[in-house]
Scaffold this motif. Sequence first.
Motif, PDB file in Angstrom:
ATOM      1  N   ALA A  33      29.634  41.108 -25.203  1.00  0.00           N
ATOM      2  CA  ALA A  33      30.989  40.576 -25.358  1.00  0.00           C
ATOM      3  C   ALA A  33      31.979  41.388 -24.529  1.00  0.00           C
ATOM      4  CB  ALA A  33      31.394  40.577 -26.824  1.00  0.00           C
ATOM      5  N   LEU A  34      31.869  42.705 -24.555  1.00  0.00           N
ATOM      6  CA  LEU A  34      32.765  43.564 -23.781  1.00  0.00           C
ATOM      7  C   LEU A  34      32.560  43.349 -22.285  1.00  0.00           C
ATOM      8  CD1 LEU A  34      34.926  45.792 -23.819  1.00  0.00           C
ATOM      9  CD2 LEU A  34      33.062  47.455 -23.783  1.00  0.00           C
ATOM     10  N   ALA A  37      34.097  39.942 -21.031  1.00  0.00           N
ATOM     11  CA  ALA A  37      35.527  39.704 -21.239  1.00  0.00           C
ATOM     12  C   ALA A  37      36.367  40.479 -20.238  1.00  0.00           C
ATOM     13  CB  ALA A  37      35.919  40.107 -22.657  1.00  0.00           C
ATOM     14  N   VAL A  40      40.296  42.527 -24.131  1.00  0.00           N
ATOM     15  CA  VAL A  40      39.820  42.633 -25.507  1.00  0.00           C
ATOM     16  C   VAL A  40      40.961  43.214 -26.339  1.00  0.00           C
ATOM     17  CG1 VAL A  40      38.116  43.650 -27.060  1.00  0.00           C
ATOM     18  CG2 VAL A  40      37.450  43.054 -24.721  1.00  0.00           C
ATOM     19  N   LYS A  68      40.457  46.676 -23.545  1.00  0.00           N
ATOM     20  CA  LYS A  68      40.192  46.405 -22.142  1.00  0.00           C
ATOM     21  C   LYS A  68      41.401  45.693 -21.566  1.00  0.00           C
ATOM     22  CE  LYS A  68      36.356  44.721 -19.328  1.00  0.00           C
ATOM     23  NZ  LYS A  68      35.081  44.012 -19.369  1.00  0.00           N
ATOM     24  N   TYR A  98      38.038  38.359 -27.648  1.00  0.00           N
ATOM     25  CA  TYR A  98      37.515  38.614 -26.310  1.00  0.00           C
ATOM     26  C   TYR A  98      38.022  37.483 -25.424  1.00  0.00           C
ATOM     27  CZ  TYR A  98      34.258  41.882 -28.501  1.00  0.00           C
ATOM     28  OH  TYR A  98      33.696  42.915 -29.204  1.00  0.00           O
ATOM     29  N   ARG A 100      38.582  35.764 -21.474  1.00  0.00           N
ATOM     30  CA  ARG A 100      38.269  35.680 -20.049  1.00  0.00           C
ATOM     31  C   ARG A 100      39.504  35.074 -19.393  1.00  0.00           C
ATOM     32  NH1 ARG A 100      33.052  33.209 -19.707  1.00  0.00           N
ATOM     33  NH2 ARG A 100      32.254  35.285 -20.070  1.00  0.00           N
ATOM     34  N   THR A 107      39.481  31.864 -24.594  1.00  0.00           N
ATOM     35  CA  THR A 107      38.388  32.413 -25.382  1.00  0.00           C
ATOM     36  C   THR A 107      37.620  31.264 -26.009  1.00  0.00           C
ATOM     37  OG1 THR A 107      37.770  34.080 -27.008  1.00  0.00           O
ATOM     38  CG2 THR A 107      39.657  32.686 -27.555  1.00  0.00           C
ATOM     39  N   LEU A 111      32.162  33.808 -26.289  1.00  0.00           N
ATOM     40  CA  LEU A 111      32.667  35.120 -25.873  1.00  0.00           C
ATOM     41  C   LEU A 111      32.637  36.131 -27.009  1.00  0.00           C
ATOM     42  CD1 LEU A 111      35.691  34.250 -23.568  1.00  0.00           C
ATOM     43  CD2 LEU A 111      33.547  35.324 -22.921  1.00  0.00           C
ATOM     44  N   ALA A 113      34.761  36.007 -30.002  1.00  0.00           N
ATOM     45  CA  ALA A 113      35.972  36.165 -30.814  1.00  0.00           C
ATOM     46  C   ALA A 113      35.637  35.906 -32.279  1.00  0.00           C
ATOM     47  CB  ALA A 113      37.046  35.200 -30.327  1.00  0.00           C
ATOM     48  N   ASP A 122      31.349  45.443 -33.837  1.00  0.00           N
ATOM     49  CA  ASP A 122      32.113  45.469 -32.584  1.00  0.00           C
ATOM     50  C   ASP A 122      33.110  46.628 -32.572  1.00  0.00           C
ATOM     51  OD1 ASP A 122      31.984  42.405 -31.104  1.00  0.00           O
ATOM     52  OD2 ASP A 122      31.219  42.598 -33.124  1.00  0.00           O
ATOM     53  N   LEU A 126      33.340  49.600 -29.940  1.00  0.00           N
ATOM     54  CA  LEU A 126      34.524  49.727 -29.088  1.00  0.00           C
ATOM     55  C   LEU A 126      35.232  51.063 -29.255  1.00  0.00           C
ATOM     56  CD1 LEU A 126      36.009  46.148 -29.542  1.00  0.00           C
ATOM     57  CD2 LEU A 126      34.971  47.079 -27.459  1.00  0.00           C
TER      58      LEU A 126
END
Length: 170
Positions: A33-34, A37, A40, A68, A98, A100, A107, A111, A113, A122, A126
């Motif tokens: 996912a990280l 994306a 985040v 991010k 997350y 894009r 999202t 992805l 979310a 998560d 993170l």
Amino acid sequence: MKGILPLLFCCLILGCSKPAPPCDCPAPTPEQALAGADIVFEGICRYAQTNWVSGGMKYSFEVKQTWKRGLDRYAVVNTPFENQCGVVFEEGQTYLVYVRKKFSPRTDRCLGARAILMAGEDLTFLGPGMAPRPSPLIGTMMWAITIPVILAMVFLVLVVLRKRILPPKS
């Protein structure tokens, strides 16, 4: 010919198009996912509306922390409709999102979310996030409000002084 028009009309009303494919992507791991994306963040959903232009929903978030690509305090994210792998965010609830960003921030379920209550793995991966940047518009808004107020006060003072200083015309 007369029978074709009602048939075409019924076909359009009942929907002769093929249905949207079901969302069959597996839930990504926090690492996937990280990596997938561009942005985040953790945020509270503040507003939801239908986005007829791109076909889906548009959500406004109050950003609490970001991991991010730093964000301002507020972010707007688009998502497809739920039957097209879109995510349904409820107003007032907190989410790990997350995003894009190709043309606009988007999202979907693929992805990763999800509600913050379901994002424990998560959040552990993170680590600590960063606070959102202060909005650059705050200073501009303060000046936009302050200057007219000062000008109005000066105008009122001049009008009052003018009436007191100048004698009435006879």
